[in-house]
Design a protein around this motif. Structure first.
Motif, PDB file in Angstrom:
ATOM      1  N   ASP A  17       1.001  -1.181  -0.118  1.00  0.00           N
ATOM      2  CA  ASP A  17       0.008  -0.144   0.008  1.00  0.00           C
ATOM      3  C   ASP A  17       0.857   1.148   0.082  1.00  0.00           C
ATOM      4  N   ILE A  18       0.324   2.202  -0.246  1.00  0.00           N
ATOM      5  CA  ILE A  18       1.121   3.842  -0.204  1.00  0.00           C
ATOM      6  C   ILE A  18       2.102   3.823   1.167  1.00  0.00           C
ATOM      7  N   GLU A  19       1.145   3.713   2.001  1.00  0.00           N
ATOM      8  CA  GLU A  19       1.788   4.117   3.533  1.00  0.00           C
ATOM      9  C   GLU A  19       3.148   3.075   3.592  1.00  0.00           C
ATOM     10  N   ARG A  20       3.239   1.693   3.103  1.00  0.00           N
ATOM     11  CA  ARG A  20       4.024   0.779   3.362  1.00  0.00           C
ATOM     12  C   ARG A  20       5.167   1.348   2.349  1.00  0.00           C
ATOM     13  N   PHE A  21       4.840   1.534   1.250  1.00  0.00           N
ATOM     14  CA  PHE A  21       5.891   1.952   0.176  1.00  0.00           C
ATOM     15  C   PHE A  21       6.620   3.273   0.553  1.00  0.00           C
ATOM     16  N   ILE A  22       6.015   4.411   0.977  1.00  0.00           N
ATOM     17  CA  ILE A  22       6.364   5.464   1.417  1.00  0.00           C
ATOM     18  C   ILE A  22       7.572   5.366   2.439  1.00  0.00           C
ATOM     19  N   SER A  23       7.143   4.366   3.528  1.00  0.00           N
ATOM     20  CA  SER A  23       7.861   4.277   4.818  1.00  0.00           C
ATOM     21  C   SER A  23       9.202   3.485   4.341  1.00  0.00           C
ATOM     22  N   LYS A  24       8.833   2.450   3.288  1.00  0.00           N
ATOM     23  CA  LYS A  24      10.153   1.609   3.143  1.00  0.00           C
ATOM     24  C   LYS A  24      11.153   2.581   2.279  1.00  0.00           C
ATOM     25  N   ILE A  25      10.933   3.546   1.593  1.00  0.00           N
ATOM     26  CA  ILE A  25      11.781   4.294   0.949  1.00  0.00           C
ATOM     27  C   ILE A  25      12.336   5.694   1.789  1.00  0.00           C
ATOM     28  N   GLY A  26      11.897   5.508   3.146  1.00  0.00           N
ATOM     29  CA  GLY A  26      12.308   6.545   3.944  1.00  0.00           C
ATOM     30  C   GLY A  26      11.649   7.852   3.946  1.00  0.00           C
ATOM     31  N   VAL A  27      10.473   8.055   3.389  1.00  0.00           N
ATOM     32  CA  VAL A  27       9.979   9.323   3.350  1.00  0.00           C
ATOM     33  C   VAL A  27       8.963   9.314   4.661  1.00  0.00           C
ATOM     34  N   THR A  28       9.013  10.553   5.261  1.00  0.00           N
ATOM     35  CA  THR A  28       8.002  10.728   6.219  1.00  0.00           C
ATOM     36  C   THR A  28       6.866  11.389   5.869  1.00  0.00           C
ATOM     37  N   SER A  29       5.441  10.919   6.412  1.00  0.00           N
ATOM     38  CA  SER A  29       4.338  11.423   5.618  1.00  0.00           C
ATOM     39  C   SER A  29       4.102  13.006   6.158  1.00  0.00           C
ATOM     40  N   ASP A  30       4.781  13.648   6.881  1.00  0.00           N
ATOM     41  CA  ASP A  30       4.499  15.094   7.315  1.00  0.00           C
ATOM     42  C   ASP A  30       4.653  15.986   6.064  1.00  0.00           C
ATOM     43  N   GLY A  31       3.819  16.694   5.739  1.00  0.00           N
ATOM     44  CA  GLY A  31       4.092  17.557   4.722  1.00  0.00           C
ATOM     45  C   GLY A  31       4.105  17.081   3.431  1.00  0.00           C
ATOM     46  N   VAL A  32       3.439  15.785   3.126  1.00  0.00           N
ATOM     47  CA  VAL A  32       3.483  15.096   1.864  1.00  0.00           C
ATOM     48  C   VAL A  32       2.112  14.837   1.209  1.00  0.00           C
ATOM     49  N   ALA A  33       2.047  15.031   0.050  1.00  0.00           N
ATOM     50  CA  ALA A  33       0.902  14.737  -0.742  1.00  0.00           C
ATOM     51  C   ALA A  33       1.207  13.556  -1.839  1.00  0.00           C
ATOM     52  N   ILE A  34       0.397  12.589  -2.065  1.00  0.00           N
ATOM     53  CA  ILE A  34       0.745  11.598  -2.916  1.00  0.00           C
ATOM     54  C   ILE A  34      -0.574  11.602  -3.993  1.00  0.00           C
ATOM     55  N   ALA A  35      -0.252  11.547  -5.260  1.00  0.00           N
ATOM     56  CA  ALA A  35      -1.282  11.390  -6.394  1.00  0.00           C
ATOM     57  C   ALA A  35      -0.839  10.182  -6.871  1.00  0.00           C
ATOM     58  N   LYS A  47      -3.122   3.646   3.485  1.00  0.00           N
ATOM     59  CA  LYS A  47      -3.169   2.281   4.115  1.00  0.00           C
ATOM     60  C   LYS A  47      -4.083   1.394   3.377  1.00  0.00           C
ATOM     61  N   GLU A  48      -5.108   1.735   2.699  1.00  0.00           N
ATOM     62  CA  GLU A  48      -6.108   0.809   2.136  1.00  0.00           C
ATOM     63  C   GLU A  48      -5.941   0.994   0.349  1.00  0.00           C
ATOM     64  N   THR A  49      -4.924   1.988   0.196  1.00  0.00           N
ATOM     65  CA  THR A  49      -4.619   1.996  -1.384  1.00  0.00           C
ATOM     66  C   THR A  49      -3.490   1.139  -1.953  1.00  0.00           C
ATOM     67  N   ILE A  50      -4.106  -0.069  -2.425  1.00  0.00           N
ATOM     68  CA  ILE A  50      -3.054  -0.959  -2.984  1.00  0.00           C
ATOM     69  C   ILE A  50      -2.444  -0.508  -4.181  1.00  0.00           C
ATOM     70  N   LEU A  51      -1.072  -0.646  -4.168  1.00  0.00           N
ATOM     71  CA  LEU A  51      -0.301  -0.295  -5.485  1.00  0.00           C
ATOM     72  C   LEU A  51      -0.484  -1.343  -6.578  1.00  0.00           C
ATOM     73  N   GLU A  52      -0.583  -0.955  -7.936  1.00  0.00           N
ATOM     74  CA  GLU A  52      -0.687  -1.792  -8.821  1.00  0.00           C
ATOM     75  C   GLU A  52       0.526  -1.605  -9.840  1.00  0.00           C
ATOM     76  N   GLU A  53       0.832  -2.865 -10.621  1.00  0.00           N
ATOM     77  CA  GLU A  53       1.782  -2.676 -11.529  1.00  0.00           C
ATOM     78  C   GLU A  53       1.878  -1.516 -12.734  1.00  0.00           C
TER      79      GLU A  53
END
Length: 66
Positions: A17-35, A47-53
């Motif tokens: 999911d987005i949250e797990r991916f962002i955390s894995k690459i070392g980005v904190t979620s403070d002040g971040v927007a994802i599209a 957390k509920e948005t699953i990434l697709e190929e």
């Protein structure tokens, strides 16, 4: 599987999911927007948005200054 964040390719595990991916690459979620494909995903849905190929993510960081 492969996804793209700001035009950079990343390998991620199936079901990530987005949250797990962002955390894995070392980005904190403070002040971040994802599209995904130019649609902003509310942080409450990361957390509920699953990434697709082949997904194309855009990350924007807010900062203040003058």
């Amino acid at each position: 599987m492969k996804i793209f964040l700001n035009d950079k390719e990343y390998d991620v595990e199936e079901g990530a999911d987005i949250e797990r991916f962002i955390s894995k690459i070392g980005v904190t979620s403070d002040g971040v927007a994802i599209a995904i494909d130019y649609t902003v995903i509310p942080r409450s849905q990361w957390k509920e948005t699953i990434l697709e190929e082949g997904a194309s993510l855009m990350m924007i960081r807010a900062f203040s200054g003058g």
